[in-house]
Scaffold this active site. Structure first.
Site, PDB file in Angstrom:
ATOM      1  N   LEU A  56      -4.277  -7.698  -2.104  1.00 38.62           N
ATOM      2  CA  LEU A  56      -3.345  -7.018  -3.022  1.00 38.62           C
ATOM      3  C   LEU A  56      -4.098  -6.039  -3.914  1.00 38.62           C
ATOM      4  O   LEU A  56      -3.574  -4.991  -4.288  1.00 38.62           O
ATOM      5  CB  LEU A  56      -2.562  -8.041  -3.856  1.00 38.62           C
ATOM      6  CG  LEU A  56      -1.629  -8.987  -3.077  1.00 38.62           C
ATOM      7  CD1 LEU A  56      -0.618  -9.640  -4.005  1.00 38.62           C
ATOM      8  CD2 LEU A  56      -0.902  -8.296  -1.944  1.00 38.62           C
ATOM      9  N   ALA A  92       0.837  -1.208   0.000  1.00 43.47           N
ATOM     10  CA  ALA A  92       0.000   0.000   0.000  1.00 43.47           C
ATOM     11  C   ALA A  92       0.871   1.256   0.000  1.00 43.47           C
ATOM     12  O   ALA A  92       0.626   2.190  -0.775  1.00 43.47           O
ATOM     13  CB  ALA A  92      -0.919  -0.004   1.220  1.00 43.47           C
ATOM     14  N   GLU A 110      10.319   3.351   6.351  1.00 39.93           N
ATOM     15  CA  GLU A 110      10.018   1.936   6.622  1.00 39.93           C
ATOM     16  C   GLU A 110      10.832   1.510   7.843  1.00 39.93           C
ATOM     17  O   GLU A 110      12.029   1.701   7.887  1.00 39.93           O
ATOM     18  CB  GLU A 110      10.389   1.098   5.384  1.00 39.93           C
ATOM     19  CG  GLU A 110      10.462  -0.394   5.614  1.00 39.93           C
ATOM     20  CD  GLU A 110       9.186  -1.009   6.208  1.00 39.93           C
ATOM     21  OE1 GLU A 110       8.109  -0.833   5.626  1.00 39.93           O
ATOM     22  OE2 GLU A 110       9.287  -1.650   7.286  1.00 39.93           O
ATOM     23  N   THR A 112       3.022  -7.928   2.541  1.00 37.76           N
ATOM     24  CA  THR A 112       2.674  -8.067   1.128  1.00 37.76           C
ATOM     25  C   THR A 112       3.606  -9.054   0.438  1.00 37.76           C
ATOM     26  O   THR A 112       3.177  -9.899  -0.340  1.00 37.76           O
ATOM     27  CB  THR A 112       2.786  -6.700   0.422  1.00 37.76           C
ATOM     28  OG1 THR A 112       2.026  -5.744   1.158  1.00 37.76           O
ATOM     29  CG2 THR A 112       2.294  -6.761  -0.999  1.00 37.76           C
ATOM     30  N   ARG A 132     -12.866 -17.996   4.263  1.00 42.62           N
ATOM     31  CA  ARG A 132     -11.758 -18.353   5.141  1.00 42.62           C
ATOM     32  C   ARG A 132     -12.220 -18.569   6.584  1.00 42.62           C
ATOM     33  O   ARG A 132     -11.750 -19.480   7.264  1.00 42.62           O
ATOM     34  CB  ARG A 132     -10.701 -17.254   5.085  1.00 42.62           C
ATOM     35  CG  ARG A 132     -10.002 -17.244   3.748  1.00 42.62           C
ATOM     36  CD  ARG A 132      -9.048 -16.090   3.601  1.00 42.62           C
ATOM     37  NE  ARG A 132      -8.147 -16.353   2.486  1.00 42.62           N
ATOM     38  CZ  ARG A 132      -7.131 -15.582   2.158  1.00 42.62           C
ATOM     39  NH1 ARG A 132      -6.870 -14.487   2.848  1.00 42.62           N
ATOM     40  NH2 ARG A 132      -6.343 -15.890   1.148  1.00 42.62           N
ATOM     41  N   GLY A 183       1.004 -14.992  -1.064  1.00 46.44           N
ATOM     42  CA  GLY A 183       1.224 -15.801  -2.269  1.00 46.44           C
ATOM     43  C   GLY A 183       1.201 -14.994  -3.557  1.00 46.44           C
ATOM     44  O   GLY A 183       1.537 -15.499  -4.609  1.00 46.44           O
ATOM     45  N   GLY A 184       0.818 -13.734  -3.487  1.00 43.68           N
ATOM     46  CA  GLY A 184       0.861 -12.874  -4.679  1.00 43.68           C
ATOM     47  C   GLY A 184      -0.449 -12.805  -5.444  1.00 43.68           C
ATOM     48  O   GLY A 184      -0.520 -12.179  -6.495  1.00 43.68           O
TER      49      GLY A 184
HETATM   50  P1  ADP Z   1       0.043  -3.343   3.421  1.00 44.75           P
HETATM   51  O1  ADP Z   1      -0.336  -4.648   2.789  1.00 44.75           O
HETATM   52  O2  ADP Z   1      -1.126  -2.603   3.940  1.00 44.75           O
HETATM   53  O3  ADP Z   1       0.944  -2.536   2.554  1.00 44.75           O
HETATM   54  P2  ADP Z   1       2.307  -4.475   4.797  1.00 44.75           P
HETATM   55  O4  ADP Z   1       2.333  -5.313   6.016  1.00 44.75           O
HETATM   56  O5  ADP Z   1       2.653  -5.143   3.528  1.00 44.75           O
HETATM   57  O6  ADP Z   1       0.868  -3.766   4.727  1.00 44.75           O
HETATM   58  O7  ADP Z   1       3.300  -3.239   4.951  1.00 44.75           O
HETATM   59  C1  ADP Z   1       3.294  -2.367   6.032  1.00 44.75           C
HETATM   60  C2  ADP Z   1       4.712  -1.863   6.238  1.00 44.75           C
HETATM   61  O8  ADP Z   1       4.723  -0.800   7.198  1.00 44.75           O
HETATM   62  C3  ADP Z   1       5.658  -2.933   6.773  1.00 44.75           C
HETATM   63  O9  ADP Z   1       6.776  -3.010   5.935  1.00 44.75           O
HETATM   64  C4  ADP Z   1       6.009  -2.448   8.178  1.00 44.75           C
HETATM   65  O10 ADP Z   1       7.301  -2.814   8.588  1.00 44.75           O
HETATM   66  C5  ADP Z   1       5.866  -0.939   8.032  1.00 44.75           C
HETATM   67  N1  ADP Z   1       5.611  -0.239   9.297  1.00 44.75           N
HETATM   68  C6  ADP Z   1       4.768  -0.605  10.297  1.00 44.75           C
HETATM   69  N2  ADP Z   1       4.774   0.294  11.287  1.00 44.75           N
HETATM   70  C7  ADP Z   1       5.660   1.282  10.935  1.00 44.75           C
HETATM   71  C8  ADP Z   1       6.114   2.491  11.543  1.00 44.75           C
HETATM   72  N3  ADP Z   1       5.649   2.880  12.723  1.00 44.75           N
HETATM   73  N4  ADP Z   1       7.041   3.226  10.888  1.00 44.75           N
HETATM   74  C9  ADP Z   1       7.514   2.837   9.668  1.00 44.75           C
HETATM   75  N5  ADP Z   1       7.122   1.698   9.043  1.00 44.75           N
HETATM   76  C10 ADP Z   1       6.196   0.934   9.655  1.00 44.75           C
END
Ligand code: ADP
Length: 580
Positions: free
Chosen positions: A562, A143, A162, A171, A408, A175-176
């Site tokens: 996704l 996202a 990040e 993400t 699910r 499984g994509g």
């Molecule tokens: P989405 O599918 O909604 O994109 P994800 O789990 O794939 O969610 O990605 C969320 C990302 O945000 C992860 O890489 C996670 O490490 C990061 N994240 C979570 N909390 C924080 C934060 N406080 N500061 C920076 N990054 C963060």
């Protein structure tokens, strides 16, 4: 003079005791289990030093494991110690690489216990740094990356932060599968579908608890967003399939392993277009000025960092299934002995931050479990199903117990009622024509068998023996199911049928319930603006992805995540870039 001599002697003794062993110079190989199979390294030592560490070609999933593969050998070399920390988010690969190095070092005559003594990290004083961009995105999963790409394409300067050392969040572990009604691919396979049917499956599949306007946006923009991903370099296979809990064959499978395709495409776009990415940088609080979100207070290992946003901040921090205490506030049954598919960053920090500035949280009690967890780790990997149509589930008595094409939540609830909440996924060799054929997680079936994560048998009797169920029951289960495939009718109500089970060898893999996705989170409107507890948009704050609530209702369809993160990430990025 005598005093100096005795000091020198003590120093000499100290140095000697620090190197109480010497290596046998040469190159040594060591191996261990990693995330996606065997990891092998070659370690070269001189008499008193580790000189070089090479990780040999391996089947680790590219991208997910690459941070561990790069960092662990570099840290061991730099510190001349095996007492290095695992890399957050890549623990299994880190341990694999470290164990392989340890085995090689042992062969070289190194004293492993001595070498494991942890080297204390230097203490670094915190300072302050400050950055500014039009749009600041928090979170580098699907996202956040979609939002960053979209904001940039709409003319904004963009910073993405990040907290983990890698992009991709949950993400990349998925499984994509990406759901969209697809005029080209579905037509070629003779599958009738419509956006209205996708809407109906999504809305009713979540017990009509999702916001109908957001569901409509999701399904209508699913295919255009897929084409947008293709324009960024993501490639999908020609055939659609049905991922677990998708209810219908409209799931697209990328040609690259697991969720890496979209993450790599966005990362490439970021690098080519000057989006600044800060890794290992954790957002702690929003900066609010005159009622508008104007930035983020964050921290890395060394500094407090202020990120100022001229236009807007986009929250994309993912879900909270990985924070056991927090998830139990909303569902006390989800104790820590129920494992999770989530990476360690899935701790809901973004939801908590948003709540502090008045964001409205909705659907927090709607937490999705899958019946598809690895019995040891809870992870999705190791799952031998490739498409819903081609596998059945049997319990420890060798009996089916649910329609395997159900929602699910329905399947997981049924699994909880079985002995030890434990089941076997069964497929035959039409699904895996060779031992090199891979599952949806980039793992060859042969490797899963070698690692004891799946079993193979030439007859159903042998399969029954290997999985410890009564042979007669299993054979009857399969024979009855095959009749259902012919009749397209099933006592459990299953509707999606594919292969019949008649081509040896047969394969089985064990699975348990695992906590997967949090449907709840911050409320957003059609523009992806975050809504406050009074029902108004919070100026300057957008959100997308698993951190948001209100789209999927009580149950998210498999393959819709996704789509959600891409559709709403793109909308959030565009609107944030257009803020004044
Ligand atoms: P989405 O599918 O909604 O994109 P994800 O789990 O794939 O969610 O990605 C969320 C990302 O945000 C992860 O890489 C996670 O490490 C990061 N994240 C979570 N909390 C924080 C934060 N406080 N500061 C920076 N990054 C963060």
């Amino acid at each position: 003079m005598g005093k100096i001599r005795s000091i020198l002697l003590v120093v000499f003794m100290m140095i000697l005791s620090a190197f109480s062993f010497s290596y046998e110079p040469g190159s040594y190989k060591g191996e261990a289990a990693g995330y996606g199979g065997k990891v092998e390294v070659e370690v070269t030592v001189s008499k008193d030093r580790i000189e070089d560490i090479k990780v040999l070609p391996n089947k680790e999933t590219p991208f997910i494991s690459s941070v561990a593969i790069e960092r662990i050998p570099a840290m061991v070399l730099e510190k001349q110690s095996l007492g290095v920390d695992t890399v957050a988010g890549a623990t299994v690969s880190s341990r694999g690489v470290l164990t392989a190095i340890t085995n090689a070092v042992k062969a070289a005559g190194g004293d492993v216990r001595e070498l494991r003594k942890r080297v204390p990290a230097p203490e670094i004083k915190k300072g302050n740094r400050e950055y500014i961009a039009d749009v600041v995105v928090i979170g580098g999963g699907g996202a956040g990356l979609a939002a960053a790409t979209s904001a940039k394409q709409n003319g904004a300067s963009v910073i993405l932060i990040e907290k983990m050392p890698r992009l991709g969040g949950n993400t990349v572990l998925a499984g994509g599968a990406y759901n969209a009604v697809d005029p080209k691919r579905q037509k070629a396979q003779g599958i009738e579908d419509s956006v209205d049917l996708h809407y109906q499956h999504t809305y009713e599949g979540g017990d009509k608890k999702g916001n109908p306007k957001l569901v409509r946006i999701l399904v209508e923009n699913a295919y255009p967003a897929l084409e947008w991903l293709e324009s960024l370099g993501v490639t999908f296979k020609d055939e659609v399939f049905t991922v677990l809990g998708a209810l219908y064959p409209r799931s697209h499978k990328p040609t690259t392993p697991v969720g890496t395709g979209m993450i790599i495409a966005h990362k490439d776009f970021a690098e080519q277009n000057g989006i600044m990415i800060f890794y290992e940088t954790e957002a702690k609080d929003f900066i609010v000025k005159d009622g508008k979100v104007a930035g983020v207070e964050a921290e890395d290992a060394k500094n407090k960092i202020v990120f100022n946003a001229k236009k807007a901040v986009i929250l994309a921090t993912g879900g909270f299934a990985g924070d056991v205490e927090y998830r139990q506030q909303f569902n006390s049954n989800l104790t820590e002995n129920i494992l999770t598919t989530n990476h360690p960053g899935g701790d809901g920090s973004g939801v908590k931050m948003a709540e502090k500035i008045g964001a409205k949280l909705i659907g927090m009690e709607d937490i999705q479990l899958l019946p598809m967890g690895d019995p040891v780790t809870g992870s999705l990997s190791g799952n031998i199903e490739t498409t819903v149509e081609d596998r059945i589930f049997v319990n420890k008595d060798g009996r089916r117990f649910v329609a395997e094409d159900e929602r699910r939540d329905v399947m997981t609830n049924a699994l909880f009622k079985q002995k030890d909440a434990y089941m076997w996924v069964i497929v035959d060799s039409k699904v895996y024509p060779t031992l090199e054929t891979k599952n949806n997680f980039n793992e060859p079936i042969g490797d899963l068998i070698k690692a004891g994560r799946a079993v193979k048998a030439d007859t159903l009797d042998e399969l029954a023996e290997k999985i410890g169920v009564p042979a007669d029951t299993l054979k009857k289960t399969i024979a009855d199911y095959n009749k259902c495939v012919d009749a397209k009718k099933d006592p459990f109500g299953r509707k999606l049928f594919g292969i019949k089970f008649d081509k040896a060898p047969y394969y089985a893999g064990p699975r348990i319930p695992t906590v997967h996705h949090t449907m709840g989170g911050v409320e957003i409107n059609e523009k992806a603006q975050v809504i406050n507890t009074k029902g108004n948009p919070i100026p300057g704050l957008y959100a997308a992805g698993e951190v948001t609530g209100g789209i999927h209702g009580t149950n998210r369809l498999g393959g819709n995540a996704l789509t959600d993160i891409t559709v709403f990430g793109r909308i959030a990025g565009e609107n944030a870039a257009k803020e004044k």
